[in-house]
Motif scaffolding. Structure first.
Motif, PDB file in Angstrom:
ATOM      1  N   ILE A 580      51.449  51.267  63.402  1.00 16.43           N
ATOM      2  CA  ILE A 580      51.434  51.519  61.932  1.00 16.43           C
ATOM      3  C   ILE A 580      53.046  51.232  61.438  1.00 16.43           C
ATOM      4  CG2 ILE A 580      51.488  53.360  60.200  1.00 16.43           C
ATOM      5  CD1 ILE A 580      49.579  54.750  61.876  1.00 16.43           C
ATOM      6  N   ASP A 581      53.107  50.405  60.474  1.00 14.90           N
ATOM      7  CA  ASP A 581      54.400  49.804  60.009  1.00 14.90           C
ATOM      8  C   ASP A 581      54.687  50.798  58.736  1.00 14.90           C
ATOM      9  OD1 ASP A 581      56.391  47.942  59.504  1.00 14.90           O
ATOM     10  OD2 ASP A 581      55.516  47.574  57.467  1.00 14.90           O
ATOM     11  N   GLU A 582      53.858  51.383  57.819  1.00 12.66           N
ATOM     12  CA  GLU A 582      54.075  52.094  56.832  1.00 12.66           C
ATOM     13  C   GLU A 582      52.934  52.990  56.459  1.00 12.66           C
ATOM     14  OE1 GLU A 582      54.598  51.426  51.949  1.00 12.66           O
ATOM     15  OE2 GLU A 582      54.311  50.029  53.151  1.00 12.66           O
ATOM     16  N   ILE A 583      53.293  54.253  55.856  1.00 11.49           N
ATOM     17  CA  ILE A 583      52.466  54.912  55.715  1.00 11.49           C
ATOM     18  C   ILE A 583      52.307  55.382  54.228  1.00 11.49           C
ATOM     19  CG2 ILE A 583      51.596  57.702  55.793  1.00 11.49           C
ATOM     20  CD1 ILE A 583      53.080  57.817  58.546  1.00 11.49           C
ATOM     21  N   LYS A 584      51.278  54.897  53.482  1.00  5.49           N
ATOM     22  CA  LYS A 584      51.131  54.852  51.911  1.00  5.49           C
ATOM     23  C   LYS A 584      50.591  56.275  51.517  1.00  5.49           C
ATOM     24  CE  LYS A 584      49.897  52.242  47.908  1.00  5.49           C
ATOM     25  NZ  LYS A 584      49.134  51.297  47.351  1.00  5.49           N
ATOM     26  N   ASN A 585      51.573  57.137  50.757  1.00 10.22           N
ATOM     27  CA  ASN A 585      51.185  58.451  50.369  1.00 10.22           C
ATOM     28  C   ASN A 585      50.592  58.604  48.801  1.00 10.22           C
ATOM     29  OD1 ASN A 585      51.068  61.234  49.777  1.00 10.22           O
ATOM     30  ND2 ASN A 585      53.420  61.341  49.404  1.00 10.22           N
ATOM     31  N   ASN A 586      49.181  58.904  49.092  1.00  8.83           N
ATOM     32  CA  ASN A 586      48.378  59.109  47.767  1.00  8.83           C
ATOM     33  C   ASN A 586      48.120  60.803  47.626  1.00  8.83           C
ATOM     34  OD1 ASN A 586      47.491  57.621  45.413  1.00  8.83           O
ATOM     35  ND2 ASN A 586      45.499  57.782  46.011  1.00  8.83           N
ATOM     36  N   LEU A 587      48.780  61.399  48.102  1.00 12.02           N
ATOM     37  CA  LEU A 587      48.586  62.734  48.107  1.00 12.02           C
ATOM     38  C   LEU A 587      48.579  63.618  46.839  1.00 12.02           C
ATOM     39  CD1 LEU A 587      50.308  64.117  51.460  1.00 12.02           C
ATOM     40  CD2 LEU A 587      48.063  64.310  50.926  1.00 12.02           C
ATOM     41  N   PRO A 588      47.755  64.184  46.341  1.00 14.87           N
ATOM     42  CA  PRO A 588      47.826  64.992  44.911  1.00 14.87           C
ATOM     43  C   PRO A 588      48.980  65.890  44.812  1.00 14.87           C
ATOM     44  CG  PRO A 588      46.241  66.166  46.317  1.00 14.87           C
ATOM     45  CD  PRO A 588      46.626  65.067  47.188  1.00 14.87           C
ATOM     46  N   TYR A 589      49.372  66.263  43.763  1.00  6.81           N
ATOM     47  CA  TYR A 589      50.565  67.206  43.474  1.00  6.81           C
ATOM     48  C   TYR A 589      49.863  68.543  42.876  1.00  6.81           C
ATOM     49  CZ  TYR A 589      54.041  63.261  43.932  1.00  6.81           C
ATOM     50  OH  TYR A 589      54.748  62.359  44.204  1.00  6.81           O
ATOM     51  N   LEU A 590      48.578  68.481  42.633  1.00 10.36           N
ATOM     52  CA  LEU A 590      47.963  69.473  42.197  1.00 10.36           C
ATOM     53  C   LEU A 590      46.544  69.495  42.658  1.00 10.36           C
ATOM     54  CD1 LEU A 590      48.668  71.610  39.869  1.00 10.36           C
ATOM     55  CD2 LEU A 590      47.207  70.462  38.313  1.00 10.36           C
ATOM     56  N   THR A 653      57.868  55.585  64.558  1.00 10.77           N
ATOM     57  CA  THR A 653      59.065  54.795  63.788  1.00 10.77           C
ATOM     58  C   THR A 653      60.202  56.048  63.155  1.00 10.77           C
ATOM     59  OG1 THR A 653      57.750  55.176  61.797  1.00 10.77           O
ATOM     60  CG2 THR A 653      57.381  53.314  62.934  1.00 10.77           C
ATOM     61  N   GLU A 654      59.866  57.318  63.428  1.00  5.97           N
ATOM     62  CA  GLU A 654      60.477  58.650  63.047  1.00  5.97           C
ATOM     63  C   GLU A 654      60.594  58.584  61.458  1.00  5.97           C
ATOM     64  OE1 GLU A 654      64.264  58.907  64.662  1.00  5.97           O
ATOM     65  OE2 GLU A 654      63.646  58.836  66.828  1.00  5.97           O
ATOM     66  N   GLU A 655      59.657  57.896  60.689  1.00  6.93           N
ATOM     67  CA  GLU A 655      59.442  57.787  59.294  1.00  6.93           C
ATOM     68  C   GLU A 655      58.802  59.099  59.073  1.00  6.93           C
ATOM     69  OE1 GLU A 655      56.608  56.013  55.776  1.00  6.93           O
ATOM     70  OE2 GLU A 655      56.469  55.364  57.945  1.00  6.93           O
ATOM     71  N   LYS A 656      59.380  59.789  58.033  1.00  7.85           N
ATOM     72  CA  LYS A 656      59.107  61.058  57.604  1.00  7.85           C
ATOM     73  C   LYS A 656      58.925  61.029  55.905  1.00  7.85           C
ATOM     74  CE  LYS A 656      61.954  64.854  56.883  1.00  7.85           C
ATOM     75  NZ  LYS A 656      62.936  65.815  57.062  1.00  7.85           N
ATOM     76  N   ILE A 657      57.542  61.882  55.529  1.00  6.13           N
ATOM     77  CA  ILE A 657      57.355  61.932  54.228  1.00  6.13           C
ATOM     78  C   ILE A 657      57.389  63.189  53.837  1.00  6.13           C
ATOM     79  CG2 ILE A 657      55.614  61.617  52.557  1.00  6.13           C
ATOM     80  CD1 ILE A 657      54.614  59.232  54.073  1.00  6.13           C
ATOM     81  N   VAL A 658      57.958  63.888  52.767  1.00  8.51           N
ATOM     82  CA  VAL A 658      57.928  65.146  52.569  1.00  8.51           C
ATOM     83  C   VAL A 658      56.999  65.165  51.023  1.00  8.51           C
ATOM     84  CG1 VAL A 658      59.174  67.205  51.686  1.00  8.51           C
ATOM     85  CG2 VAL A 658      60.267  65.838  53.594  1.00  8.51           C
ATOM     86  N   HIS A 659      55.891  66.175  51.149  1.00  8.34           N
ATOM     87  CA  HIS A 659      55.238  66.219  49.893  1.00  8.34           C
ATOM     88  C   HIS A 659      55.031  67.831  49.631  1.00  8.34           C
ATOM     89  CE1 HIS A 659      52.560  64.511  47.126  1.00  8.34           C
ATOM     90  NE2 HIS A 659      51.701  65.566  47.347  1.00  8.34           N
ATOM     91  N   SER A 660      55.298  67.975  48.509  1.00  9.71           N
ATOM     92  CA  SER A 660      54.990  69.301  47.878  1.00  9.71           C
ATOM     93  C   SER A 660      53.769  69.349  47.000  1.00  9.71           C
ATOM     94  CB  SER A 660      56.105  70.043  47.321  1.00  9.71           C
ATOM     95  OG  SER A 660      57.444  70.202  48.075  1.00  9.71           O
ATOM     96  N   LEU A 661      52.844  70.233  47.256  1.00 12.50           N
ATOM     97  CA  LEU A 661      51.788  70.257  46.147  1.00 12.50           C
ATOM     98  C   LEU A 661      51.569  71.786  45.691  1.00 12.50           C
ATOM     99  CD1 LEU A 661      49.051  71.357  47.727  1.00 12.50           C
ATOM    100  CD2 LEU A 661      48.864  69.042  48.629  1.00 12.50           C
TER     101      LEU A 661
END
Length: 846
Positions: A580-590, A653-661
């Motif tokens: 995986i080269d990239e993670i595309k984030n389409n997570l909701p916020y609500l 890759t040690e890529e990190k995505i922080v997401h709050s909902l």
């Protein structure tokens, strides 16, 4: 005769029975009356006692509990008239008590001599408590009266706080600095409080007073700065530097914060005056043209070899002077730099690979006129005879590493390993085909100086030359472990990384974690492993992980009666590959579902030459608090929490995505709002209330005719369309703090609108403004990405449609029958909309 005697005898027997029966009824009635009387006397005594205690002062919880007890007792009174009298007395004493609280608090506010954030919070808590008491009042007319008194108290509190803050500001002497943090913080608190004032006139009055207070604050600061300029010694002192910083901060503050500037300068006038003050203070602090000795400064210009590069050192000047620099390569007749105007502290020369004769010329010039004031020029030589230094050589996991240093840059590394030689342009790791190996290493710098050394590599994971650093030592130790190590980026004590099919002694690896979570003296015998993803040998306490990715086990400690979770992440030969080269984030916020699966919202972009079907998501890890999940796990939401912060890791890759909902639960409202019973939008409002979109206000009102703000409308829009599966358009800052009540609703909507359009709309700068019909059209049309559908309808009938800057968006809403216009053939794009109109519009989207 006998019959007569018998009849009389029977009568004599029956009559006493009837008499005694009648007497029994009377006795029962007397008993009930006595009990009623005793109950009334008991209640009366308690009321009198409560009145005395209230007059002497008592705590809130005691009064409330006593009132509730009395309300329960009075229900047992049989005599309806007396029962009604007792109820009235109980409610009266409760109402009087609330009034006394209001009067007492009003007196406290009136007598206050000081004002600060701690005190303001305490008083506001009291006002909120009174609100809670009023909710329990039975008589609606009294409740309305008390609510009005409490509202007046709230408004009075804000006004009094403003007066006290203004008074304190005026007491400052000219020579004193204004306490920025205190005044700005308190003004900001009061500004937020005024948003809750319902009466428009009161709100405008308070807002105007706060604007005046802010203006007075700015005036006082300007006066203080001007006083210091005249009376204080500011030249090259901490006092002067502090004043300069305060002046610049004030200038920035005025440009951003001030909205109203009545009875003084305009906003531009303030900024202009502060710009001038900044220059005056800077001249006072740094001395302007008079107090800097440029003849001495020019003497300190020199060429030095620093941090592996030649640099032209330029002593620091102030803003009234600049340098003009020329540097020439005389060997090759070229200029490195020609007449460069700068105020840098040094200029780095380009790297040169041979001895070179050079020349520099440096002028100090007037920054405004560009006139040359003094000049320095000199020849210098760039050369280097120092050999590179090899600091350390070490091997980790069959790879050779070298750390080397040179004062003017390294050109290349040469390696000869078991008679096979090759060059490298850097010190990147070198794969060793086998251990042991004979290795010759040569390092050469840009000027041809070189250093050579030889090592015999006889074992893996070892330092062969130089001193260990902590970082390298940790890496070597990790590789020497028996197949497992921590994953640092997860920052969790309950996770280790293991080689696949490697045995692990569970208590050795998780002992520190168990001690922290259970007890330092925890007993292994009391610790049970349940629902485990890996094999556990209960005799040896060893585990064996047989699958790649995340394995979890639940740990229960009987002594502490606590449950925790531990994790092992496994990979064959420690080789984590996802493709995986990239993670595309389409997570909701609500979200209002009971659970979430991240695989529904994450898109994985494969690396080049890898097909989507070949990617491996076993090493995509979801972290929430002290739990780990894979992307296919179903994560349930807790009914007692509403904000969730997830961290998504790609361990390769040690890529990190922080997401709050935000998890919202829509609760159906069954009872009707008091103030909409005869309202034209009653049906639309209650339809939304039954869906849980709105719950109105605490006093069971909706306030349908109040205008709605930009932020409130966006929040409604987010809740109406919470299940809409739109793609995330942008992840940019929305100019709201995360602890704002509407942050996640606003983020949910605005993240799905083109950021360029959003920026041009200016809506992120006016959340507190009342929203207009055209702004509603912009939000809905762009959020839903509306397109024109075929329609025969013309738009020329709306004579003011073209006056809007969102004409195309308005047309889309008209085309969808969301807007229908007014009887006078207008669409009124600039009209503000009410709360009732907002829900009516939004109901058409459903």
């Amino acid at each position: 005769m006998k019959r007569k005697i018998i009849f009389l005898l029977i009568i004599s027997l029956i009559v006493p029975s009837f008499t005694s029966f009648a007497q029994g009824e009377e006795v029962t009635e007397n008993v009930e009356t006595t009990k009623d009387q005793e109950l009334i006397e008991s209640i009366t005594k308690k009321i009198n006692d409560l009145e005395n205690k209230i007059s002497n002062g008592t705590n809130d919880s005691y009064v409330k509990n006593e009132i509730n007890n009395l309300r329960d007792m009075v229900n047992d009174i049989k005599d309806d008239n007396k029962k009604e009298d007792m109820v009235e007395r109980i409610e009266k004493i409760y109402n009087d008590y609330i009034k006394s609280k209001i009067n007492k608090l009003e007196s406290s506010i009136r007598d206050a001599n000081n004002y600060g954030s701690l005190k303001s919070i305490g008083i506001l808590d009291e006002i909120d408590d009174i609100d809670n008491f009023i909710e329990d009042v039975r008589n609606s007319s009294v409740k309305s009266s008390l609510n009005k008194e409490n509202y007046n108290l709230y408004n009075y509190y804000i006004k009094r706080a403003i007066d006290l803050l203004e008074s304190k500001l005026k007491k400052l002497n000219d020579s004193q600095y204004v306490d920025d943090d205190f005044y700005l913080e308190e003004i900001e608190i009061l500004r937020k409080l005024t948003d809750d004032i319902q009466n428009k006139s009161d709100k405008e009055d308070r807002d105007e007073e706060l604007d005046d207070l802010f203006i007075d604050y700015v005036k006082q600061k300007i006066d203080s700065i001007e006083y210091s300029l005249k009376h204080d010694d500011l030249y090259d002192t901490n006092t002067g530097k502090k004043l300069l910083e305060e002046t610049k901060d004030l200038r920035d503050l005025v440009r951003v914060k001030v909205n109203k500037m009545e009875d003084y300068f305009s906003k531009r006038g303030f900024a202009k005056e502060l710009d001038k003050l900044s220059v005056d203070v800077e001249i006072a602090v740094y001395g302007g043209f008079k107090n800097i000795d440029i003849d001495e400064k020019i003497k300190d210009v020199e060429v030095k070899l620093e941090r592996e590069r030649y640099r032209l050192i330029l002593p620091k000047l102030n803003k009234f002077y600049n340098y003009k620099v020329s540097i020439e390569d005389k060997t090759n007749n070229i200029f490195f730099i020609k007449d460069k105007i700068t105020n840098d502290e040094y200029i780095t020369l380009p790297k040169i690979t041979e001895v070179t004769e050079c020349f520099y010329k440096v002028d100090i010039i007037n920054a405004e006129t560009k006139d040359t004031l003094v000049t320095d020029e000199d020849d210098f030589t760039i050369e280097d005879t120092k050999r590179p230094e090899i600091e350390r050589i070490y091997v980790i996991d069959e790879e050779l590493f070298i750390d080397a240093y040179d004062n003017y840059g390294i050109k290349y590394y040469y390696y000869n390993i078991n008679d096979e030689g090759f060059d490298r342009s850097s010190h990147d790791e070198i794969d060793l085909d086998e251990i042991p190996s004979e290795v010759e290493i040569k390092v050469k710098d840009l000027f041809g100086n070189e250093t050579t050394t030889r090592v015999s590599v006889d074992e893996d994971n070892k330092l062969y030359e130089g001193d260990l650093t902590n970082r390298i030592e940790d890496k070597i130790d990790d590789e020497r472990t028996e197949g497992f190590k921590d994953i640092d980026e997860l920052d969790m004590e309950n996770v280790i990384f293991s080689e696949l099919n490697k045995e692990i002694e569970i208590f050795d690896e998780f002992d520190d974690y168990f001690e922290d979570e259970f007890d330092k003296r925890y007993d292994k015998e009391d610790t049970e492993f349940v629902d485990s993803d890996f094999k556990i040998d209960s005799d040896t306490n060893r585990i064996l992980v047989e699958k790649e990715g995340i394995s979890e086990t639940e740990v229960y400690n009987e002594e502490e009666e606590e449950t925790r979770y531990i994790y092992v992440i496994s990979a064959k030969d420690f080789d984590i590959e996802t493709g995986i080269d990239e993670i595309k984030n389409n997570l909701p916020y609500l979200i209002n579902e009971d659970s979430i699966e991240f695989s529904d919202y994450l898109e994985f972009i494969p690396k080049k030459k890898i097909d989507k079907g070949d990617i491996n998501t076993d090493f995509i890890v979801i972290k929430y608090k002290d739990r780990l999940y894979s992307i296919d796990d179903e994560i349930n939401f807790d009914e007692y929490e509403d904000i969730y912060k997830f961290e998504i890791y790609n361990l390769e890759t040690e890529e990190k995505i922080v997401h709050s909902l935000k998890h919202v639960q829509f609760l159906e409202k069954k009872d009707e709002f008091y103030d909409i019973r005869d309202h034209w939008a009653r049906e639309y409002i209650m339809d939304m209330a039954k869906k849980g979109i709105t719950n109105g206000y605490e006093n069971n009102t909706f306030k349908p005719n109040n205008f709605i703000t930009v932020k409130e409308f966006i929040a409604f829009l987010a809740r109406v369309s919470i299940d809409e599966d739109f793609e995330i358009e942008n992840t940019y800052d929305i100019n709201l703090y995360k602890d704002d009540w509407a942050y996640y609703e606003v983020k949910s909507v605005l993240s799905k609108i083109n950021f360029g359009k959003l920026l041009m709309s200016g809506l992120t700068r006016k959340y507190g403004n009342y929203i207009t019909r055209e702004e509603v059209a912009f939000l809905i049309a762009n959020y839903y990405d509306m397109e024109y559908r075929a329609s025969s309808r013309g738009f020329e009938e709306f004579k003011d449609l073209e006056k809007s800057k969102y004409t195309e968006d308005l047309k889309k809403l008209i085309n969808e029958n969301i807007y229908s216009g007014y009887s006078d053939n207008t669409i009124r794009p600039l009209n503000k909309i009410t709360r009732a109109e907002a829900l009516t519009i939004l109901s058409k989207l459903n």
